[in-house]
Design a protein around this motif. Structure first.
Motif, PDB file in Angstrom:
ATOM      1  N   UNK A 190       0.844  -1.299   0.206  1.00  0.00           N
ATOM      2  CA  UNK A 190       0.083  -0.184  -0.089  1.00  0.00           C
ATOM      3  C   UNK A 190       0.830   1.289  -0.024  1.00  0.00           C
ATOM      4  N   UNK A 191       0.333   2.177  -0.295  1.00  0.00           N
ATOM      5  CA  UNK A 191       1.146   3.511  -0.459  1.00  0.00           C
ATOM      6  C   UNK A 191       1.269   3.863   1.209  1.00  0.00           C
ATOM      7  N   UNK A 192       2.808   4.385   1.083  1.00  0.00           N
ATOM      8  CA  UNK A 192       3.117   4.902   2.204  1.00  0.00           C
ATOM      9  C   UNK A 192       3.953   5.966   2.363  1.00  0.00           C
ATOM     10  N   UNK A 193       3.766   6.839   3.449  1.00  0.00           N
ATOM     11  CA  UNK A 193       4.372   8.227   3.533  1.00  0.00           C
ATOM     12  C   UNK A 193       5.423   7.950   4.526  1.00  0.00           C
ATOM     13  N   UNK A 218      13.097   0.502  -0.079  1.00  0.00           N
ATOM     14  CA  UNK A 218      13.171   0.702  -1.563  1.00  0.00           C
ATOM     15  C   UNK A 218      12.627   2.196  -1.581  1.00  0.00           C
ATOM     16  N   UNK A 219      13.372   2.956  -2.269  1.00  0.00           N
ATOM     17  CA  UNK A 219      13.293   4.458  -2.488  1.00  0.00           C
ATOM     18  C   UNK A 219      11.701   4.605  -3.217  1.00  0.00           C
ATOM     19  N   UNK A 273      11.637  -5.052   8.158  1.00  0.00           N
ATOM     20  CA  UNK A 273      11.056  -6.594   7.690  1.00  0.00           C
ATOM     21  C   UNK A 273       9.805  -6.797   8.749  1.00  0.00           C
ATOM     22  N   UNK A 274       9.908  -6.441   9.808  1.00  0.00           N
ATOM     23  CA  UNK A 274       8.846  -6.574  10.579  1.00  0.00           C
ATOM     24  C   UNK A 274       7.457  -5.555  10.061  1.00  0.00           C
ATOM     25  N   UNK A 275       7.772  -4.345   9.647  1.00  0.00           N
ATOM     26  CA  UNK A 275       6.739  -3.435   9.303  1.00  0.00           C
ATOM     27  C   UNK A 275       5.896  -4.284   7.874  1.00  0.00           C
ATOM     28  N   UNK A 276       6.751  -4.528   6.975  1.00  0.00           N
ATOM     29  CA  UNK A 276       6.205  -5.343   5.802  1.00  0.00           C
ATOM     30  C   UNK A 276       5.247  -6.405   6.257  1.00  0.00           C
ATOM     31  N   UNK A 277       5.809  -6.987   7.172  1.00  0.00           N
ATOM     32  CA  UNK A 277       4.747  -8.118   7.557  1.00  0.00           C
ATOM     33  C   UNK A 277       3.647  -7.615   8.323  1.00  0.00           C
ATOM     34  N   UNK A 278       3.753  -6.499   9.181  1.00  0.00           N
ATOM     35  CA  UNK A 278       2.585  -6.080   9.895  1.00  0.00           C
ATOM     36  C   UNK A 278       1.451  -5.394   8.896  1.00  0.00           C
ATOM     37  N   UNK A 279       2.126  -4.833   7.887  1.00  0.00           N
ATOM     38  CA  UNK A 279       1.123  -4.006   6.792  1.00  0.00           C
ATOM     39  C   UNK A 279       0.553  -4.989   5.885  1.00  0.00           C
ATOM     40  N   UNK A 280       1.089  -6.363   5.804  1.00  0.00           N
ATOM     41  CA  UNK A 280       0.569  -7.096   4.849  1.00  0.00           C
ATOM     42  C   UNK A 280      -0.887  -8.050   5.557  1.00  0.00           C
TER      43      UNK A 280
END
Length: 169
Positions: free
Chosen positions: A2-5, A27-28, A161-168
């Motif tokens: 999803x879009x992240x700011x 990833x930029x 790594x943790x955020x990618x998992x939690x956001x998924x």
């Protein structure tokens, strides 16, 4: 994803340095940097996921740019948005209010209806108290560049790594 700011003070050297490292770890092209000095209400509403960061100044205060924005933040409806917070502090110099800025931001975003993600362990830190701790966990990524700079890259990588998992989820 999803879009992240990614919101932080671009004019504060250390916070900006960490913000760029977090963006690079994602990833930029995955995360947009939004200078908090220029952020408007619509900027927070525009993103599904928010990463917000600040140093803690003096005896547990937010930098001016965040402090001035808090009244507007708490009036937003950020329901359905996930917010991850990173904060910089000095546990040796300010052990009684270590990274309090993280706790202040967490309170504001929760009042606006956002869901906090990205909690991290307090293990490996030495401080007396902090508004950034609930249930023996930090309310986000906590970095001490003054005393533990050698752990920064490892902590950022694990948190992303943790955020990618939690956001998924």
């Amino acid at each position: 994803m999803k879009k992240t700011g990614l919101f932080y003070g671009v004019n504060t050297k250390k916070t900006a340095q960490i913000g760029k490292q977090i963006q690079e770890a994602f990833g930029t092209d995955q995360v947009d940097i939004v200078p908090i000095e220029e952020a408007w209400k619509t900027d927070f509403e525009h993103y599904d996921n928010l990463i917000v960061g600040a140093s803690t100044w003096f005896d547990g205060e937010l930098p001016t740019y965040w402090d001035e924005l808090i009244p507007e933040l708490v009036s937003l409806d950020l329901s359905g948005k996930k917010v991850a917070i990173f904060g910089l502090g000095d546990q040796a110099g300010y052990p009684d209010n270590f990274v309090d800025g993280v706790g202040i931001l967490a309170d504001a975003f929760e009042l606006a209806g956002a869901t906090l993600v990205g909690f991290t362990s307090t293990e490996g830190y030495d401080f007396n108290k902090s508004r950034a701790v609930r249930n023996n966990q930090f309310l986000g990524l906590v970095l001490d560049l003054e005393n533990q700079s050698d752990l920064t890259a490892k902590r950022i990588a694990a948190w992303v790594k943790q955020l990618k998992k939690e956001w998924a989820e």
